[in-house]
Design an enzyme around this catalytic site. Structure first.
Site, PDB file in Angstrom:
ATOM      1  N   TYR A   1       0.835  -1.206   0.000  1.00  0.00           N
ATOM      2  CA  TYR A   1       0.000   0.000   0.000  1.00  0.00           C
ATOM      3  C   TYR A   1       0.872   1.260   0.000  1.00  0.00           C
ATOM      4  O   TYR A   1       0.727   2.132  -0.858  1.00  0.00           O
ATOM      5  CB  TYR A   1      -0.899  -0.022   1.237  1.00  0.00           C
ATOM      6  CG  TYR A   1      -1.915   1.092   1.282  1.00  0.00           C
ATOM      7  CD1 TYR A   1      -3.027   1.080   0.452  1.00  0.00           C
ATOM      8  CD2 TYR A   1      -1.771   2.152   2.177  1.00  0.00           C
ATOM      9  CE1 TYR A   1      -3.965   2.098   0.498  1.00  0.00           C
ATOM     10  CE2 TYR A   1      -2.710   3.169   2.232  1.00  0.00           C
ATOM     11  CZ  TYR A   1      -3.807   3.147   1.398  1.00  0.00           C
ATOM     12  OH  TYR A   1      -4.738   4.151   1.451  1.00  0.00           O
ATOM     13  N   ASP A   2       1.812   1.324   0.961  1.00  0.00           N
ATOM     14  CA  ASP A   2       2.619   2.538   1.132  1.00  0.00           C
ATOM     15  C   ASP A   2       3.457   2.835  -0.108  1.00  0.00           C
ATOM     16  O   ASP A   2       3.455   3.951  -0.625  1.00  0.00           O
ATOM     17  CB  ASP A   2       3.561   2.399   2.339  1.00  0.00           C
ATOM     18  CG  ASP A   2       2.821   2.160   3.653  1.00  0.00           C
ATOM     19  OD1 ASP A   2       1.594   1.941   3.621  1.00  0.00           O
ATOM     20  OD2 ASP A   2       3.472   2.191   4.721  1.00  0.00           O
ATOM     21  N   GLU A   3       4.180   1.816  -0.579  1.00  0.00           N
ATOM     22  CA  GLU A   3       5.067   2.039  -1.732  1.00  0.00           C
ATOM     23  C   GLU A   3       4.259   2.170  -3.021  1.00  0.00           C
ATOM     24  O   GLU A   3       4.643   2.897  -3.933  1.00  0.00           O
ATOM     25  CB  GLU A   3       6.099   0.920  -1.855  1.00  0.00           C
ATOM     26  CG  GLU A   3       7.044   0.801  -0.657  1.00  0.00           C
ATOM     27  CD  GLU A   3       8.051   1.950  -0.515  1.00  0.00           C
ATOM     28  OE1 GLU A   3       7.856   3.022  -1.129  1.00  0.00           O
ATOM     29  OE2 GLU A   3       9.029   1.766   0.230  1.00  0.00           O
TER      30      GLU A   3
ATOM     31  N   LYS B   1       1.343   3.627  -3.242  1.00  0.00           N
ATOM     32  CA  LYS B   1       0.862   5.016  -3.233  1.00  0.00           C
ATOM     33  C   LYS B   1       2.011   5.998  -3.465  1.00  0.00           C
ATOM     34  O   LYS B   1       1.824   7.050  -4.078  1.00  0.00           O
ATOM     35  CB  LYS B   1       0.174   5.322  -1.901  1.00  0.00           C
ATOM     36  CG  LYS B   1      -1.181   4.618  -1.729  1.00  0.00           C
ATOM     37  CD  LYS B   1      -2.279   5.309  -2.513  1.00  0.00           C
ATOM     38  CE  LYS B   1      -3.662   4.794  -2.142  1.00  0.00           C
ATOM     39  NZ  LYS B   1      -4.724   5.468  -2.916  1.00  0.00           N
TER      40      LYS B   1
ATOM     41  N   ARG C   1     -11.024  -1.423   9.654  1.00  0.00           N
ATOM     42  CA  ARG C   1     -10.289  -0.331  10.302  1.00  0.00           C
ATOM     43  C   ARG C   1     -10.902  -0.030  11.665  1.00  0.00           C
ATOM     44  O   ARG C   1     -11.985  -0.488  12.007  1.00  0.00           O
ATOM     45  CB  ARG C   1     -10.268   0.905   9.404  1.00  0.00           C
ATOM     46  CG  ARG C   1      -9.146   0.813   8.394  1.00  0.00           C
ATOM     47  CD  ARG C   1      -9.201   1.907   7.385  1.00  0.00           C
ATOM     48  NE  ARG C   1     -10.346   1.744   6.506  1.00  0.00           N
ATOM     49  CZ  ARG C   1     -10.604   2.533   5.463  1.00  0.00           C
ATOM     50  NH1 ARG C   1      -9.807   3.529   5.194  1.00  0.00           N
ATOM     51  NH2 ARG C   1     -11.661   2.312   4.701  1.00  0.00           N
TER      52      ARG C   1
ATOM     53  N   GLN D   1      -0.730   4.061  20.840  1.00  0.00           N
ATOM     54  CA  GLN D   1      -0.442   4.654  19.523  1.00  0.00           C
ATOM     55  C   GLN D   1      -1.550   5.655  19.181  1.00  0.00           C
ATOM     56  O   GLN D   1      -2.673   5.513  19.663  1.00  0.00           O
ATOM     57  CB  GLN D   1      -0.303   3.570  18.442  1.00  0.00           C
ATOM     58  CG  GLN D   1      -1.576   2.836  18.053  1.00  0.00           C
ATOM     59  CD  GLN D   1      -1.881   1.616  18.924  1.00  0.00           C
ATOM     60  OE1 GLN D   1      -1.549   1.594  20.102  1.00  0.00           O
ATOM     61  NE2 GLN D   1      -2.527   0.619  18.359  1.00  0.00           N
TER      62      GLN D   1
ATOM     63  N   ARG E   1      -3.790   8.264  16.371  1.00  0.00           N
ATOM     64  CA  ARG E   1      -4.283   8.581  15.033  1.00  0.00           C
ATOM     65  C   ARG E   1      -5.108   9.858  15.155  1.00  0.00           C
ATOM     66  O   ARG E   1      -5.562  10.217  16.253  1.00  0.00           O
ATOM     67  CB  ARG E   1      -5.178   7.463  14.475  1.00  0.00           C
ATOM     68  CG  ARG E   1      -4.487   6.130  14.189  1.00  0.00           C
ATOM     69  CD  ARG E   1      -3.485   6.195  13.059  1.00  0.00           C
ATOM     70  NE  ARG E   1      -2.927   4.885  12.727  1.00  0.00           N
ATOM     71  CZ  ARG E   1      -1.868   4.336  13.341  1.00  0.00           C
ATOM     72  NH1 ARG E   1      -1.260   4.959  14.324  1.00  0.00           N
ATOM     73  NH2 ARG E   1      -1.418   3.148  12.945  1.00  0.00           N
TER      74      ARG E   1
ATOM     75  N   PRO F   1       2.181   2.209  12.576  1.00  0.00           N
ATOM     76  CA  PRO F   1       2.759   3.512  12.959  1.00  0.00           C
ATOM     77  C   PRO F   1       2.385   3.915  14.393  1.00  0.00           C
ATOM     78  O   PRO F   1       1.256   3.708  14.823  1.00  0.00           O
ATOM     79  CB  PRO F   1       2.155   4.484  11.947  1.00  0.00           C
ATOM     80  CG  PRO F   1       1.781   3.640  10.773  1.00  0.00           C
ATOM     81  CD  PRO F   1       1.363   2.320  11.361  1.00  0.00           C
TER      82      PRO F   1
ATOM     83  N   ARG G   1       0.383   9.665  14.421  1.00  0.00           N
ATOM     84  CA  ARG G   1       0.028  10.267  13.141  1.00  0.00           C
ATOM     85  C   ARG G   1      -0.863  11.477  13.372  1.00  0.00           C
ATOM     86  O   ARG G   1      -1.910  11.375  13.999  1.00  0.00           O
ATOM     87  CB  ARG G   1      -0.690   9.243  12.286  1.00  0.00           C
ATOM     88  CG  ARG G   1      -0.656   9.575  10.837  1.00  0.00           C
ATOM     89  CD  ARG G   1      -1.457   8.611  10.069  1.00  0.00           C
ATOM     90  NE  ARG G   1      -0.739   7.432   9.659  1.00  0.00           N
ATOM     91  CZ  ARG G   1      -1.365   6.295   9.351  1.00  0.00           C
ATOM     92  NH1 ARG G   1      -2.643   6.180   9.490  1.00  0.00           N
ATOM     93  NH2 ARG G   1      -0.672   5.268   8.925  1.00  0.00           N
TER      94      ARG G   1
HETATM   95  N1  UDP Z   1      -6.528  -0.997  15.730  1.00  0.00           N
HETATM   96  C1  UDP Z   1      -6.961  -1.565  16.922  1.00  0.00           C
HETATM   97  N2  UDP Z   1      -8.006  -2.435  16.891  1.00  0.00           N
HETATM   98  C2  UDP Z   1      -8.674  -2.772  15.746  1.00  0.00           C
HETATM   99  C3  UDP Z   1      -8.236  -2.186  14.524  1.00  0.00           C
HETATM  100  C4  UDP Z   1      -7.164  -1.311  14.557  1.00  0.00           C
HETATM  101  O1  UDP Z   1      -6.402  -1.290  18.000  1.00  0.00           O
HETATM  102  O2  UDP Z   1      -9.626  -3.560  15.806  1.00  0.00           O
HETATM  103  C5  UDP Z   1      -5.410  -0.037  15.760  1.00  0.00           C
HETATM  104  C6  UDP Z   1      -4.290  -0.317  14.771  1.00  0.00           C
HETATM  105  O3  UDP Z   1      -3.324  -1.188  15.330  1.00  0.00           O
HETATM  106  C7  UDP Z   1      -3.741   1.069  14.521  1.00  0.00           C
HETATM  107  C8  UDP Z   1      -4.966   1.979  14.644  1.00  0.00           C
HETATM  108  O4  UDP Z   1      -5.923   1.228  15.384  1.00  0.00           O
HETATM  109  O5  UDP Z   1      -2.802   1.436  15.500  1.00  0.00           O
HETATM  110  C9  UDP Z   1      -5.566   2.386  13.324  1.00  0.00           C
HETATM  111  O6  UDP Z   1      -5.714   1.214  12.557  1.00  0.00           O
HETATM  112  P1  UDP Z   1      -6.491   1.189  11.163  1.00  0.00           P
HETATM  113  O7  UDP Z   1      -6.443  -0.210  10.660  1.00  0.00           O
HETATM  114  O8  UDP Z   1      -7.813   1.832  11.302  1.00  0.00           O
HETATM  115  O9  UDP Z   1      -5.676   2.137  10.185  1.00  0.00           O
HETATM  116  P2  UDP Z   1      -4.135   2.573   9.994  1.00  0.00           P
HETATM  117  O10 UDP Z   1      -4.090   3.983  10.429  1.00  0.00           O
HETATM  118  O11 UDP Z   1      -3.235   1.712  10.864  1.00  0.00           O
HETATM  119  O12 UDP Z   1      -3.873   2.360   8.547  1.00  0.00           O
END
Ligand code: UDP
Ligand code: UDP
Length: 276
Positions: free
Chosen positions: A100-102, A104, A141, A164, A166, A229, A232
């Site tokens: 996905y990353d590379e 994009k 997600r 972490q 987001r 990550p 973010r």
């Molecule tokens: N995550 C989580 N539980 C879940 C799904 C995701 O704790 O059921 C965490 C995941 O490890 C990440 C963050 O939530 O740190 C966002 O994950 P997501 O898959 O939504 O998108 P990402 O930003 O990682 O692409």
């Protein structure tokens, strides 16, 4: 929309050429959920790379503006925080997120080379975590997972410690920024960050979902996925200045609307097929 005589829907795989007549191209093709883009990683890279080549070829033949939905994932596990557009990123090129990353990142390269080499009017946006009604319940997600788990009274799955972070953008805000950017002067090609600069830990998100749904769900920990990550948050200074844009819908309001959507979906008893 379906009643509009100028609206036509075509089901097409962008890795194959496409010959149509259009005035604007928004290239959003590619699964964005880690679960789905890692299901067939080779196809994910092809979608971003071959897809970009075909859509750029289409834009070049028609000489129309083309917008690429790029991603905060181009920053990888960022060493600079918050992330400005000038940051080149910290991506593992051989890990499970690389398709996905590379993919994009390569698409961004193609966009800028078509711009320089063929004078094509391009627009590249980097989208940060976006959510809202009409997400697929099995999207995978974090926002839809937590809401579905809460509404079903299942445990909420925290990956890793939940520390972490987001930054979650409500879909209407994102679309407003995206369409404004498409229509600004052609000189502005991006890349442009679009997202909500309010940053939350995943644990805070889980707590908010539990509070807003009134669920009795408990939290369970699951292993942190490889290369997840740690933080973010977009620097949206450029979007603010150029588009006079910033998100208007805070997390609590956006979650409330998304929760109602999933509640309606569950009570309608619609049979839910897998997202792919
Ligand atoms: N995550 C989580 N539980 C879940 C799904 C995701 O704790 O059921 C965490 C995941 O490890 C990440 C963050 O939530 O740190 C966002 O994950 P997501 O898959 O939504 O998108 P990402 O930003 O990682 O692409
Ligand atoms: N392409 C397309 N639709 C068009 C024009 C081109 O799908 O209306 C595809 C075409 O198949 C080609 C790709 O876009 O593989 C790149 O087109 P470009 O003109 O840049 O390259 P060339 O055709 O010269 O290889």
């Amino acid at each position: 929309m379906y009643g509009n005589p100028y609206f036509e829907v075509i089901r097409h795989d962008v890795t194959f050429p496409l010959y149509v007549e259009v005035d604007r191209i928004y290239n959003l093709a590619c699964p964005a959920s880690p679960v789905h883009y890692q299901h067939d990683p080779v196809q994910t890279t092809k979608t971003s790379v071959h897809g970009a080549i075909n859509m750029l070829g289409l834009a070049k033949r028609l000489n129309v503006r083309i917008l690429q939905a790029s991603t905060s994932e181009v920053y990888g596990d960022p060493a600079v925080h918050p992330q400005p557009e000038s940051y080149w990123g910290n991506v593992n090129p051989i890990g499970p997120r690389a398709c996905y990353d590379e993919g994009k990142r390569c698409a961004e390269t193609l966009f800028f080379d078509y711009h320089r080499q063929h004078r094509l009017p391009i627009k590249v946006i980097r989208i940060f975590n976006t959510y809202g009604p009409r997400m697929h319940p099995e999207d995978g997600r974090v926002v839809s997972n937590f809401i579905m788990q809460a509404l079903r009274g299942e445990p909420i799955t925290l990956f890793g410690s939940g520390e972490q972070t987001r930054s979650f953008c409500y879909v209407d805000d994102l679309i407003e920024g995206m369409t404004r950017f498409m229509e600004v002067d052609e000189r502005h090609v991006g890349p442009l960050n679009l997202g909500n600069p309010r940053e939350f830990t995943i644990l805070e998100l889980a707590e908010a979902v539990i509070r807003l749904t009134g669920a009795k769900s408990r939290l369970v920990h699951r292993p942190l996925p490889t290369d997840d990550p740690k933080q973010r948050r977009p620097d949206i200074g450029q979007a603010r200045t150029l588009l006079d844009w910033q998100p208007a819908i805070e997390l609590e309001e956006g979650l409330t609307r998304t929760i109602s959507y999933f509640e309606r979906l569950l009570s309608s008893g619609v049979q839910m097929s897998p997202a792919r």
